[in-house]
Motif scaffolding. Structure first.
Motif, mmCIF file in Angstrom:
data_model
loop_
_atom_site.group_PDB
_atom_site.id
_atom_site.type_symbol
_atom_site.label_atom_id
_atom_site.label_comp_id
_atom_site.label_asym_id
_atom_site.label_seq_id
_atom_site.Cartn_x
_atom_site.Cartn_y
_atom_site.Cartn_z
ATOM 1 N N THR A 216 29.602 -46.161 -0.042
ATOM 2 C CA THR A 216 29.271 -46.142 -1.464
ATOM 3 C C THR A 216 27.948 -46.864 -1.713
ATOM 4 O O THR A 216 27.136 -46.403 -2.523
ATOM 5 C CB THR A 216 30.400 -46.804 -2.274
ATOM 6 N N THR A 217 27.720 -47.962 -1.011
ATOM 7 C CA THR A 217 26.473 -48.708 -1.167
ATOM 8 C C THR A 217 25.280 -47.876 -0.710
ATOM 9 O O THR A 217 24.240 -47.844 -1.375
ATOM 10 C CB THR A 217 26.542 -50.017 -0.357
ATOM 11 N N VAL A 218 25.428 -47.172 0.399
ATOM 12 C CA VAL A 218 24.344 -46.320 0.897
ATOM 13 C C VAL A 218 24.056 -45.204 -0.102
ATOM 14 O O VAL A 218 22.891 -44.922 -0.416
ATOM 15 C CB VAL A 218 24.697 -45.754 2.285
ATOM 16 N N LEU A 219 25.099 -44.561 -0.624
ATOM 17 C CA LEU A 219 24.894 -43.491 -1.605
ATOM 18 C C LEU A 219 24.238 -44.009 -2.878
ATOM 19 O O LEU A 219 23.330 -43.381 -3.430
ATOM 20 C CB LEU A 219 26.223 -42.815 -1.930
ATOM 21 N N PHE A 220 24.698 -45.162 -3.361
ATOM 22 C CA PHE A 220 24.114 -45.736 -4.566
ATOM 23 C C PHE A 220 22.646 -46.069 -4.350
ATOM 24 O O PHE A 220 21.794 -45.814 -5.225
ATOM 25 C CB PHE A 220 24.877 -46.997 -4.992
ATOM 26 N N VAL B 237 15.926 -42.243 -5.435
ATOM 27 C CA VAL B 237 15.490 -40.940 -5.943
ATOM 28 C C VAL B 237 15.195 -41.017 -7.434
ATOM 29 O O VAL B 237 14.180 -40.500 -7.904
ATOM 30 C CB VAL B 237 16.556 -39.855 -5.638
ATOM 31 N N VAL B 238 16.056 -41.684 -8.181
ATOM 32 C CA VAL B 238 15.839 -41.810 -9.632
ATOM 33 C C VAL B 238 14.568 -42.596 -9.920
ATOM 34 O O VAL B 238 13.797 -42.239 -10.819
ATOM 35 C CB VAL B 238 17.072 -42.455 -10.305
ATOM 36 N N SER B 239 14.315 -43.644 -9.144
ATOM 37 C CA SER B 239 13.100 -44.433 -9.391
ATOM 38 C C SER B 239 11.849 -43.634 -9.055
ATOM 39 O O SER B 239 10.842 -43.732 -9.752
ATOM 40 C CB SER B 239 13.136 -45.733 -8.599
ATOM 41 N N ILE B 240 11.897 -42.827 -8.004
ATOM 42 C CA ILE B 240 10.735 -42.001 -7.655
ATOM 43 C C ILE B 240 10.502 -40.930 -8.714
ATOM 44 O O ILE B 240 9.370 -40.696 -9.140
ATOM 45 C CB ILE B 240 10.917 -41.366 -6.263
#
Length: 101
Positions: A72-76, A82-85
């Motif tokens: 879950t940590t890796v996915l988050f 991606v959202v920040s980029i």
């Protein structure tokens, strides 16, 4: 020369992978490594130890909780990256439109 070397490496890898597939046990065979004492333990004891009627949920949330937390940590982290980029690209594009407009 480098293309020939690449094809030789890929061909060798293909031979190794096909050989591995040929050595795999048949599907459903009781000698498979997936049929071991851990799976039997989960099936026999999960309802008593976790008070859960769903064996899959018991395995994911109780027996493998740290592993699930790590996934879950890796996915988050990936989603946040991606959202920040996307946000930076979108914000930068809006600034260019304002300066040209």
């Amino acid at each position: 020369m480098s293309k020939i070397f690449t094809f030789l490496i890929l061909g060798g890898l293909l031979i190794v992978l096909l050989g591995s597939i040929g050595e795999m046990p048949s599907l459903g065979e009781t000698g498979n490594p997936s049929y071991n004492e851990v799976a039997e333990y989960y099936i026999e004891n999960s309802a008593e130890e976790t008070n859960s009627l769903n064996i899959i949920a018991a395995i994911i949330t109780d027996y493998r909780a740290f592993d699930t937390l790590g996934e879950t940590t890796v996915l988050f982290t990936a989603i946040a990256a991606v959202v920040s980029i996307i946000g930076v690209t979108h914000h930068h594009k809006e600034e260019e439109d304002e300066t040209h407009g």
